[in-house]
Motif scaffolding. Structure first.
Motif, PDB file in Angstrom:
ATOM      1  N   PHE A 140       0.812  -1.213   0.000  1.00 27.29           N
ATOM      2  CA  PHE A 140       0.000   0.000   0.000  1.00 27.29           C
ATOM      3  C   PHE A 140       0.853   1.275   0.000  1.00 27.29           C
ATOM      4  CE2 PHE A 140      -2.312  -3.366   2.209  1.00 27.29           C
ATOM      5  CZ  PHE A 140      -3.476  -3.436   1.459  1.00 27.29           C
ATOM      6  N   ILE A 141       1.987   1.266   0.702  1.00 24.76           N
ATOM      7  CA  ILE A 141       2.784   2.493   0.821  1.00 24.76           C
ATOM      8  C   ILE A 141       4.104   2.408   0.080  1.00 24.76           C
ATOM      9  CG2 ILE A 141       1.736   3.074   3.034  1.00 24.76           C
ATOM     10  CD1 ILE A 141       4.196   2.027   4.428  1.00 24.76           C
ATOM     11  N   GLY A 142       4.476   1.222  -0.374  1.00 29.34           N
ATOM     12  CA  GLY A 142       5.706   1.087  -1.148  1.00 29.34           C
ATOM     13  C   GLY A 142       6.941   1.447  -0.330  1.00 29.34           C
ATOM     14  N   PRO A 143       7.886   2.204  -0.902  1.00 25.81           N
ATOM     15  CA  PRO A 143       9.125   2.540  -0.194  1.00 25.81           C
ATOM     16  C   PRO A 143       8.999   3.737   0.750  1.00 25.81           C
ATOM     17  CG  PRO A 143       9.221   3.394  -2.420  1.00 25.81           C
ATOM     18  CD  PRO A 143       7.922   2.637  -2.319  1.00 25.81           C
ATOM     19  N   PHE A 144       7.778   4.221   0.956  1.00 25.41           N
ATOM     20  CA  PHE A 144       7.582   5.396   1.802  1.00 25.41           C
ATOM     21  C   PHE A 144       7.772   5.016   3.277  1.00 25.41           C
ATOM     22  CE2 PHE A 144       4.700   8.318   4.122  1.00 25.41           C
ATOM     23  CZ  PHE A 144       5.355   9.504   3.827  1.00 25.41           C
ATOM     24  N   LEU A 145       8.604   5.773   3.995  1.00 25.50           N
ATOM     25  CA  LEU A 145       8.895   5.556   5.422  1.00 25.50           C
ATOM     26  C   LEU A 145       9.255   4.093   5.709  1.00 25.50           C
ATOM     27  CD1 LEU A 145       6.049   7.693   7.053  1.00 25.50           C
ATOM     28  CD2 LEU A 145       8.428   8.355   6.682  1.00 25.50           C
ATOM     29  N   PRO A 146      10.352   3.610   5.192  1.00 24.19           N
ATOM     30  CA  PRO A 146      10.694   2.194   5.382  1.00 24.19           C
ATOM     31  C   PRO A 146      11.101   1.840   6.812  1.00 24.19           C
ATOM     32  CG  PRO A 146      12.480   3.347   4.275  1.00 24.19           C
ATOM     33  CD  PRO A 146      11.345   4.321   4.354  1.00 24.19           C
ATOM     34  N   VAL A 198      13.674  -0.622   0.627  1.00 29.24           N
ATOM     35  CA  VAL A 198      14.246   0.479  -0.151  1.00 29.24           C
ATOM     36  C   VAL A 198      14.627  -0.068  -1.528  1.00 29.24           C
ATOM     37  CG1 VAL A 198      16.130   2.145  -0.336  1.00 29.24           C
ATOM     38  CG2 VAL A 198      15.085   1.679   1.888  1.00 29.24           C
ATOM     39  N   PRO A 199      14.083   0.518  -2.583  1.00 31.98           N
ATOM     40  CA  PRO A 199      14.404   0.004  -3.925  1.00 31.98           C
ATOM     41  C   PRO A 199      15.861   0.311  -4.298  1.00 31.98           C
ATOM     42  CG  PRO A 199      13.052   1.985  -4.070  1.00 31.98           C
ATOM     43  CD  PRO A 199      13.126   1.623  -2.619  1.00 31.98           C
ATOM     44  N   PRO A 200      16.478  -0.589  -5.037  1.00 31.84           N
ATOM     45  CA  PRO A 200      15.965  -1.898  -5.496  1.00 31.84           C
ATOM     46  C   PRO A 200      15.899  -2.886  -4.337  1.00 31.84           C
ATOM     47  CG  PRO A 200      18.240  -1.650  -6.144  1.00 31.84           C
ATOM     48  CD  PRO A 200      17.839  -0.333  -5.537  1.00 31.84           C
ATOM     49  N   TYR A 201      14.782  -3.600  -4.249  1.00 31.13           N
ATOM     50  CA  TYR A 201      14.516  -4.477  -3.116  1.00 31.13           C
ATOM     51  C   TYR A 201      15.407  -5.712  -3.155  1.00 31.13           C
ATOM     52  CZ  TYR A 201      10.360  -1.548  -3.105  1.00 31.13           C
ATOM     53  OH  TYR A 201       9.519  -0.474  -3.107  1.00 31.13           O
ATOM     54  N   ALA A 202      15.794  -6.162  -1.955  1.00 32.87           N
ATOM     55  CA  ALA A 202      16.588  -7.383  -1.769  1.00 32.87           C
ATOM     56  C   ALA A 202      17.889  -7.338  -2.556  1.00 32.87           C
ATOM     57  CB  ALA A 202      15.777  -8.615  -2.140  1.00 32.87           C
ATOM     58  N   ALA A 203      18.489  -6.148  -2.602  1.00 29.19           N
ATOM     59  CA  ALA A 203      19.767  -6.005  -3.303  1.00 29.19           C
ATOM     60  C   ALA A 203      20.704  -5.187  -2.435  1.00 29.19           C
ATOM     61  CB  ALA A 203      19.564  -5.330  -4.657  1.00 29.19           C
ATOM     62  N   ILE A 204      21.932  -5.667  -2.273  1.00 28.35           N
ATOM     63  CA  ILE A 204      22.916  -4.965  -1.454  1.00 28.35           C
ATOM     64  C   ILE A 204      24.047  -4.379  -2.293  1.00 28.35           C
ATOM     65  CG2 ILE A 204      22.433  -6.382   0.572  1.00 28.35           C
ATOM     66  CD1 ILE A 204      24.905  -8.030  -0.118  1.00 28.35           C
ATOM     67  N   THR A 205      23.982  -4.578  -3.602  1.00 26.26           N
ATOM     68  CA  THR A 205      25.064  -4.078  -4.462  1.00 26.26           C
ATOM     69  C   THR A 205      24.829  -2.650  -4.909  1.00 26.26           C
ATOM     70  OG1 THR A 205      23.952  -5.027  -6.397  1.00 26.26           O
ATOM     71  CG2 THR A 205      25.613  -6.390  -5.281  1.00 26.26           C
ATOM     72  N   VAL A 206      23.598  -2.172  -4.761  1.00 27.11           N
ATOM     73  CA  VAL A 206      23.257  -0.823  -5.225  1.00 27.11           C
ATOM     74  C   VAL A 206      23.126   0.094  -4.015  1.00 27.11           C
ATOM     75  CG1 VAL A 206      21.600   0.586  -6.489  1.00 27.11           C
ATOM     76  CG2 VAL A 206      22.077  -1.769  -7.225  1.00 27.11           C
ATOM     77  N   PHE A 207      23.787   1.249  -4.079  1.00 28.50           N
ATOM     78  CA  PHE A 207      23.713   2.245  -3.004  1.00 28.50           C
ATOM     79  C   PHE A 207      23.348   3.578  -3.642  1.00 28.50           C
ATOM     80  CE2 PHE A 207      25.426   5.285   0.063  1.00 28.50           C
ATOM     81  CZ  PHE A 207      24.915   4.766   1.245  1.00 28.50           C
ATOM     82  N   ASN A 208      22.111   4.045  -3.403  1.00 33.59           N
ATOM     83  CA  ASN A 208      21.632   5.249  -4.054  1.00 33.59           C
ATOM     84  C   ASN A 208      21.183   6.277  -3.018  1.00 33.59           C
ATOM     85  OD1 ASN A 208      19.250   4.188  -3.115  1.00 33.59           O
ATOM     86  ND2 ASN A 208      18.633   3.357  -5.116  1.00 33.59           N
TER      87      ASN A 208
END
Length: 256
Positions: free
Chosen positions: A37-43, A79-89
């Motif tokens: 419902f809220i997606g990446p908002f306030l993770p 936090v997108p991209p989900y289930a990924a630790i190689t990306v830092f944005n």
């Protein structure tokens, strides 16, 4: 007032860590239920609330553990991209800055609140203990003063009525031993340990001595008293009670 034990307000043991793990799991489940419902908002909001609750009930260490683990879970799952630790944005940077700052601020405020509350309880407990000690001390001093006054009154009473004094009975066993200088031991009745005879003891009928020795109480009593010609005469006697530092005593004397 500085109290060193104020920082030890939190309960210790494995229960705190079990509750912290359960709170972390519940926060993760709630955030996953809300994610569609809220997606990446306030993770990190759910983990911040969980850490705050753990801090309030179980202290700083479990709350910090929930905060740090919640930070990793929130960054990895929500936090997108989900289930990924190689990306830092940028989203990761915002979470890494905002979530720890807000959570630490809430945790520190709650910790200070709980320490102040525990310190106030300790001070109140110490004050109550000292107050009770003062009350006991005042009560003991009052009882001691009363016992001294009663002792003085007993001495004045005996000195004033020494010629009409029959006997003293102690209400506590062995508080007063019988006198050893009695005359006519074969004539006088055997006395219990708590009775000491007076000058007119030998003039009282032995049956009255036995009766009064078992049921003496403050007030007036009538006893058979020997007169000069050897006859017995009913005589009014007065019994008074005295409370001294050595115990309670009943003094029986002749006279209204």
């Amino acid at each position: 007032m500085h109290v060193q034990n104020a920082r030890r307000w939190a309960p210790r043991g494995t229960r705190a860590w079990l509750v912290a793990a359960a709170a972390l799991a519940v926060a993760c489940d709630v955030r996953m239920l809300l994610h569609p419902f809220i997606g990446p908002f306030l993770p990190g909001t759910a983990f911040c609330i969980a850490a705050s609750l753990v801090e309030y009930f179980f202290g700083l260490a479990p709350a910090l553990a929930v905060m740090l683990l919640g930070l990793g879970i929130a960054d990895y799952l929500f936090v997108p991209p989900y289930a990924a630790i190689t990306v830092f944005n940028q989203a990761d940077v915002v979470l890494l800055i905002s979530y720890p700052l807000v959570t630490l601020l809430v945790i520190v405020l709650i910790e200070r609140l709980r320490r102040s509350q525990f310190r106030a309880e300790l001070i109140a407990s110490v004050a109550q203990s000292r107050y009770e000690m003062l009350l006991r001390h005042d009560n003991e001093r009052m009882l001691a003063r009363r016992a001294i006054d009663e002792t003085h009154r007993l001495l004045r009473h005996l000195s004033h009525h020494h010629r009409t004094f029959i006997f003293i009975q102690a209400l506590e066993r062995d508080a007063l031993q019988p006198a050893d200088d009695l005359k006519q031991h074969s004539v006088l009745p055997r006395l219990p340990n708590e009775i000491a005879p007076g000058p007119r003891f030998a003039d009282v009928d032995p049956d009255d001595i036995q009766r009064l020795g078992k049921a003496l109480r403050p007030g007036t009593h009538r006893v058979r008293l020997k007169t000069g010609d050897g006859a017995s005469k009913l005589t009014e006697c007065v019994c008074e009670r005295f409370t001294t530092h050595a115990g309670d005593f009943l003094v029986l004397r002749i006279g209204a």
